[in-house]
Scaffold this active site. Structure first.
Site, PDB file in Angstrom:
ATOM      1  N   ASP A 293       0.816  -1.222   0.000  1.00  0.00           N
ATOM      2  CA  ASP A 293       0.000   0.000   0.000  1.00  0.00           C
ATOM      3  C   ASP A 293       0.847   1.270   0.000  1.00  0.00           C
ATOM      4  OD1 ASP A 293      -2.284  -1.580   0.082  1.00  0.00           O
ATOM      5  OD2 ASP A 293      -2.367  -1.565   2.268  1.00  0.00           O
ATOM      6  N   ALA A 294       2.029   1.222  -0.599  1.00  0.00           N
ATOM      7  CA  ALA A 294       2.920   2.383  -0.575  1.00  0.00           C
ATOM      8  C   ALA A 294       3.375   2.805  -1.967  1.00  0.00           C
ATOM      9  CB  ALA A 294       4.133   2.089   0.301  1.00  0.00           C
TER      10      ALA A 294
END
Length: 309
Positions: A253-254
């Site tokens: 999620d980055a």
């Protein structure tokens, strides 16, 4: 392979007609995307090159992080008669211009319709939004297949005339499942859309499609990463909930963020309300990100994106 009936054929006929129409309208259209150190003369050099090649610029967007030593980004859409026959020569001719300004660049030919694979788990809202927009012509892409670790949506997918592959995933079978997925993908797709596919892809998988895997995260990143974001948002009494679409990288999620949106909520909304409202945001945000990727509007740099919309 599923047997396709009359409804499947009717949907396919509509989509195929839209693709043919798009191809005809854009048979001479290309998009040039550039990222390079900022300095004087870039726009002039690119414009002069296209003029010399006989191209007509129909849209031009540019952005600089800092005119004094920053990074320059540019997207130009142009028309060039008999473009398909000139593809290789055009790219070769641009190489000296690119070298002069140390450009990272690519030319995308609009008539080469992109092929996207859709991955999905049990929640169908993002999948359905993509299928509806494909059918209506709001998204222009080919979908060779949908892959899922569950069988819940097979009937829905096949009703659109799209092959459906069920590949179960467990902790023990994850490597084998990804190997099977990659075998299906090889040479068949340009990019992948994770339409609420609730599995973490391995670094080995992600490395095959850098900046070509689009995910939808059910929270306004970087807040509430990982699992159960709505429960955690409810516990914190948030007043805004949102969704984030981003490219997938090795770090969970980055990856570079493409699009986000939010909706205001209040103390009267329970967890179920937040999830219901969140689903509406997720489907819209993901569809926007996919559309912009299809239209070559995104340039990634330093784990960020410049999106020309």
């Amino acid at each position: 392979m599923p047997i396709q009936g009359g409804h499947d054929q009717a949907v396919n006929a509509v989509v195929n007609e839209q693709l043919l129409s798009f191809n005809e309208r854009n048979r001479n259209r290309a998009r040039l995307l550039i990222s390079c150190p900022d300095q004087p003369g870039i726009v002039a050099a690119v414009s002069q090159f296209l003029y010399n090649e006989g191209a007509n610029i129909v849209q031009s967007d540019q952005y600089s992080t800092d005119p004094e030593g920053g990074r320059f980004f540019m997207r130009i859409a142009f028309d060039l008669p008999n473009l398909e026959a000139k593809e290789e020569a055009l790219c070769r001719a641009f190489e000296p211009v690119a070298a002069r300004f140390a450009m990272d660049w690519r030319i995308s030919f609009a008539y080469r319709i992109k092929r996207m694979a859709i991955f999905v788990s049990k929640q169908e809202h993002c999948l359905l939004e993509l299928l509806w927009q494909l059918k209506s012509g709001d998204l222009i892409a080919e979908v060779p297949f949908v892959i899922s670790n569950h069988q819940d949506h097979q009937e829905i997918v096949e009703s659109f005339g799209i092959p459906f592959y069920h590949i179960p995933v467990s902790k023990e079978s994850k490597s084998a499942a990804e190997a099977e997925q990659l075998k299906l993908l090889a040479g068949n797709v340009d990019f992948i859309v994770l339409a609420r596919y609730m599995q973490v892809l391995s670094p080995q998988f992600v490395s095959q499609y850098p900046n070509r895997i689009i995910n939808i995260h059910h929270s306004f990143l970087p807040a509430f990463v990982g699992s159960k974001p709505y429960e955690r948002a409810y516990e914190r009494g948030v007043k805004l909930i949102g969704a984030t679409s981003h490219y997938v990288t090795y770090e969970l999620d980055a990856g570079p963020i493409i699009e986000q949106d939010v909706v205001r909520v209040n103390h009267r909304h329970n967890v179920s309300d937040l999830k219901r409202i969140g689903r509406q945001i997720e489907r819209v945000v993901l569809a926007r990100a996919v559309k912009w990727h299809l239209e070559d509007r995104i340039i990634s740099y330093n784990n960020k994106t410049v999106v020309f919309v």
